[in-house]
Design a protein around this motif. Sequence first.
Motif, mmCIF file in Angstrom:
data_model
loop_
_atom_site.group_PDB
_atom_site.id
_atom_site.type_symbol
_atom_site.label_atom_id
_atom_site.label_comp_id
_atom_site.label_asym_id
_atom_site.label_seq_id
_atom_site.Cartn_x
_atom_site.Cartn_y
_atom_site.Cartn_z
ATOM 1 N N ARG A 46 0.838 -1.201 0.000
ATOM 2 C CA ARG A 46 0.000 0.000 0.000
ATOM 3 C C ARG A 46 0.872 1.250 0.000
ATOM 4 O O ARG A 46 0.587 2.223 -0.721
ATOM 5 N N GLY A 80 -8.543 2.757 -0.949
ATOM 6 C CA GLY A 80 -8.725 1.462 -0.312
ATOM 7 C C GLY A 80 -10.069 1.405 0.381
ATOM 8 O O GLY A 80 -11.018 2.085 -0.018
ATOM 9 N N ASP A 133 -8.073 -1.017 5.091
ATOM 10 C CA ASP A 133 -6.763 -0.457 4.784
ATOM 11 C C ASP A 133 -6.390 0.654 5.763
ATOM 12 O O ASP A 133 -5.234 0.763 6.174
#
Length: 264
Positions: free
Chosen positions: A70, A94, A98
């Motif tokens: 990420r 996300g 997330d």
Amino acid sequence: MEDAERWIAQSPMSDPGRHADAIAALPVGIGPLNGIIQGVLLHADWVREYGLDATQFDASARRTLPVAERLEDVLRRDPQPLQAWRPAERRSAGTCRDFALLLCGFLRCKGVPARVRCGFAAYFAGEWEDHWVCEYWDAKAGTWRLSDAQIDGMLRQRNRIAFDAADVPRRFFLSAGEAWQACRRAEAAPSAFGHGDVTGLWFVKVNVLRDHYVLNGRETSPWDRWREAPELKRLVPDQALALLDDLAARPEQPLIEIPPDWLA
């Protein structure tokens, strides 16, 4: 310390990899870390609220990524330091998981016990909506607290959220196990819990299993594919109730591998 130290170690999903040094330079406070995360992430379901088109984001917006991956996406979109506030169109998109996972990874880097929790929030749709938050250990108070890094200024205003997102009151978030127990005691209606049009005890079951997995370092699992279950399979068999009752009461117990079709 209630064995909180077991949640300092990174999981494969929360491990920031080569970004650990950059995270070490970030502030320690939960509020400031929430703010930094809001400056790098965007929730895929709310992009229009930020004046954006969902087609600007790829399929990773709906897939929970490991923290290291990420952060690679964050820096690919905008190479500034993590604490630099990015305009919405240059953030990584996300979901609530997330946001929770990123905060969890940040806190573990700083030696703070933290874990992602799956459950239901009462501050978005009026009822109990499927949601993920980060739970962290407050050593001074000797207790676990909840933080929702997703709650930025837009969501706060739109949903009239008045509480501190770094210390979410327990009455506004139920872990999946707490929701399951409330339904089983007939203290809450199963139809109040779910995601969109999918509600009921079957969905609470899904989250009980996901919360059990996440507390064993499995922030993603086969149960994330609940959308693929045909409607006729969205049931809770009587023979599964005892196991689900136990997992709801003790979600942090050692992992029990449960094939997705076994409780369908």
